[in-house]
Design an enzyme around this catalytic site. Structure first.
Site, short mmCIF file in Angstrom:
data_model
loop_
_atom_site.label_atom_id
_atom_site.label_comp_id
_atom_site.label_asym_id
_atom_site.label_seq_id
_atom_site.Cartn_x
_atom_site.Cartn_y
_atom_site.Cartn_z
N GLY A 1 -12.33 11.90 -9.58
CA GLY A 1 -12.01 13.25 -9.10
C GLY A 1 -12.50 14.33 -10.04
N GLY B 1 -15.89 8.06 -8.09
CA GLY B 1 -15.31 6.75 -8.36
C GLY B 1 -16.03 5.61 -7.65
N LYS C 1 -17.35 11.17 3.87
CA LYS C 1 -17.10 12.39 4.65
C LYS C 1 -17.79 13.64 4.12
CE LYS C 1 -12.53 11.07 6.28
NZ LYS C 1 -11.11 11.35 6.08
N ARG D 1 -11.18 1.27 -19.14
CA ARG D 1 -10.73 2.58 -19.63
C ARG D 1 -10.16 2.49 -21.04
NH1 ARG D 1 -8.38 5.09 -14.00
NH2 ARG D 1 -10.35 6.01 -13.39
P1 ADP Z 1 -17.28 8.72 -4.38
O1 ADP Z 1 -15.96 8.07 -4.67
O2 ADP Z 1 -18.37 8.17 -5.21
O3 ADP Z 1 -17.20 10.21 -4.43
P2 ADP Z 1 -16.84 8.60 -1.53
O4 ADP Z 1 -15.41 8.30 -1.78
O5 ADP Z 1 -17.20 9.88 -0.98
O6 ADP Z 1 -17.69 8.33 -2.88
O7 ADP Z 1 -17.44 7.53 -0.54
C1 ADP Z 1 -17.43 6.14 -0.76
C2 ADP Z 1 -17.18 5.39 0.49
O8 ADP Z 1 -18.03 5.80 1.53
C3 ADP Z 1 -17.40 3.92 0.32
O9 ADP Z 1 -16.16 3.25 0.40
C4 ADP Z 1 -18.34 3.54 1.46
O10 ADP Z 1 -17.97 2.35 2.11
C5 ADP Z 1 -18.19 4.72 2.40
N1 ADP Z 1 -19.35 4.87 3.27
C6 ADP Z 1 -20.64 5.04 2.93
N2 ADP Z 1 -21.43 5.06 4.00
C7 ADP Z 1 -20.64 4.89 5.07
C8 ADP Z 1 -20.87 4.82 6.48
N3 ADP Z 1 -22.10 4.90 6.98
N4 ADP Z 1 -19.81 4.62 7.28
C9 ADP Z 1 -18.58 4.51 6.77
N5 ADP Z 1 -18.28 4.59 5.46
C10 ADP Z 1 -19.30 4.77 4.61
MG MG Z 2 -14.22 7.87 -3.47
#
Ligand code: ADP
Ligand code: MG
Length: 422
Positions: A402, A379, A226, A40
């Protein structure tokens, strides 16, 4: 929201004092406090260097972590954690603040710039004011952690005014913080002409461009853990994308909603109706919605768990889906081949475990081979692409976790809205 904003190139900064909001919220080692990743800080260099080269005097500022700005609220917070309020000392609170001082950032920034970075002992106190007043063109100083001021997160106008009074121009380059209406990210723009630095400019140009006027077909790949945290993104992208691909943990909620067996997979039972609505809405809008056809299941949530491939919706009890399967990989990689733009948010599986990173890696590789504009937001998604070695093959990896999510949700970003329209 208007994404077309004035930048540092649109104003004259020569001989002027410029308040520059950076995102120096760097990860630190818990025990030593050492900066563990200076990405960063390095990301801020082009704008800083440009301002210095133009003969501006740069007053940089940033937040770092979540300091508790007053002793009273520190006591309250600790008490909530179960500590005896009477045992909490002011020294302990001050120590907690010291851990979040930006002084180590000033040291690192100075090394990277090859010039002195004057560190202020406060944000808008005597020391900051005196140092800002004495600052000469071509010099740079760094204010202390903006969140040491309790008015920062409340977007207190007095604090914003005090910060603004040290400078003549405000430049924001902290994309990671533009979704927050804080004194240093938005409030100061009420008192100074406000423009973007190069980092924000690029985010607006590429992500803003993809949302407002995408090169089609626009394919959105959505994954992560989620559904509930991605509703806004799905809703907004349903309005603009030609194809939506669903992977990651949220796919199991879609599967369960359609009557599939998901075993011990991540499931948000309350969101099944929503998932069905999305499928319906996509069909009505003529948006192609792709869901997994097979999945890699494991007998535990662990890096060395036993695993096998099963059909989607046929996950046995005691097993959980941790990645998309090989047929799904083929389907998804095919779908991005002829894309004009791909927006990707959310890993396809638990990429942190190498055995369950194949889906995420395959998608990253497919993106690296398309001629499409490829945009990574979120992230964990950015971390996955970096970790798997595809970072330099993407058009753009957003610097805000975020913030990039809220951007993709189509929300107004206060730290962008406050900048002058181009
Ligand atoms: P971002 O930060 O890019 O928006 P998220 O925070 O929504 O992404 O999701 C990332 C997390 O989702 C990762 O830590 C990953 O391990 C988890 N993840 C992905 N697929 C699964 C799964 N099938 N079961 C549990 N966790 C999962
Ligand atoms: Mg995330």
């Amino acid at each position: 929201m208007n994404y077309n904003k004035k930048t540092v190139k649109d104003i004259d900064v020569k001989g002027k004092k410029v308040l520059l909001r950076c995102d120096f919220n760097v990860p630190q080692d818990k025990s030593t406090g050492a900066i563990t990743d200076d990405k960063r800080i390095r990301a801020a260099l082009p704008t800083i260097q440009y301002l210095l080269d133009q003969g501006a005097a740069v007053i940089a500022c940033s937040h770092l972590g979540k300091p508790v700005a007053t002793f009273d609220s520190y006591v309250k917070k600790q008490a909530e954690k179960g500590k005896d309020p009477a045992s909490i000392t002011e020294e302990e609170w001050k120590k907690s603040l010291k851990k979040l001082s930006l002084a180590p950032v000033a040291v690192r920034l100075s090394e990277l710039l090859g010039k002195e970075v004057i560190m202020a002992a406060d944000v808008v106190g005597e020391d900051a004011k005196a140092k800002a007043a004495a600052l000469q063109p071509g010099q740079i100083m760094l204010l202390e952690n903006t969140r040491f001021e309790k008015g920062e997160t409340k977007n207190n106008p007095e604090l914003a005014k005090a910060m603004a009074s040290m400078a003549e121009v405000y430049v924001s380059d902290a994309f990671g913080a533009v979704h927050r209406a804080h004194a240093s990210t938005a409030g100061v723009a009420d008192y100074l002409p406000a423009v973007s630095g190069f980092l924000i400019q690029k985010e607006l140009e590429i992500i803003g461009g993809a949302l407002a006027n995408p090169k089609r077909p626009l394919v959105a790949i959505l994954g992560g853990s989620k559904v509930s945290s991605k509703i806004g993104v799905i809703n907004n992208l349903l309005e603009i994308a030609d194809t939506i691909i669903i992977g990651g943990g949220m796919a199991y909620t879609f599967s369960a909603a359609q009557g599939g067996k998901v075993g011990d997979s991540l499931l948000e039972a309350d969101w099944q109706d929503y998932a069905n609505d999305m499928v319906k809405k996509a069909a009505e809008k003529g948006v192609k919605l792709l869901l997994p056809v097979d999945t890699v299941v494991a007998n535990a949530f662990a890096a060395d768990a036993e695993s096998k491939v099963v059909k989607n919706g046929e996950i046995p009890d005691g097993w959980q889906g941790l990645d998309i399967g090989p047929e799904t990989i083929k389907l998804y990689c095919d779908a991005v081949k002829d894309a004009g733009t791909v927006i990707w948010n959310g890993p396809m599986g638990v990429f942190e475990f190498p055995a369950f990173a194949k889906g995420t890696e395959a998608v990253a590789e497919a993106l690296s081979q398309t001629s499409a504009i490829t945009i990574i937001g979120g992230g964990d998604s950015a971390a996955a692409v970096q970790q798997l070695g595809y970072a330099d093959k993407m058009t753009h990896i957003s610097t805000g976790g975020g913030a990039s999510l809220e951007f993709m949700e189509g929300k107004e970003l206060p730290g962008v809205a406050c900048l002058l329209d181009a």
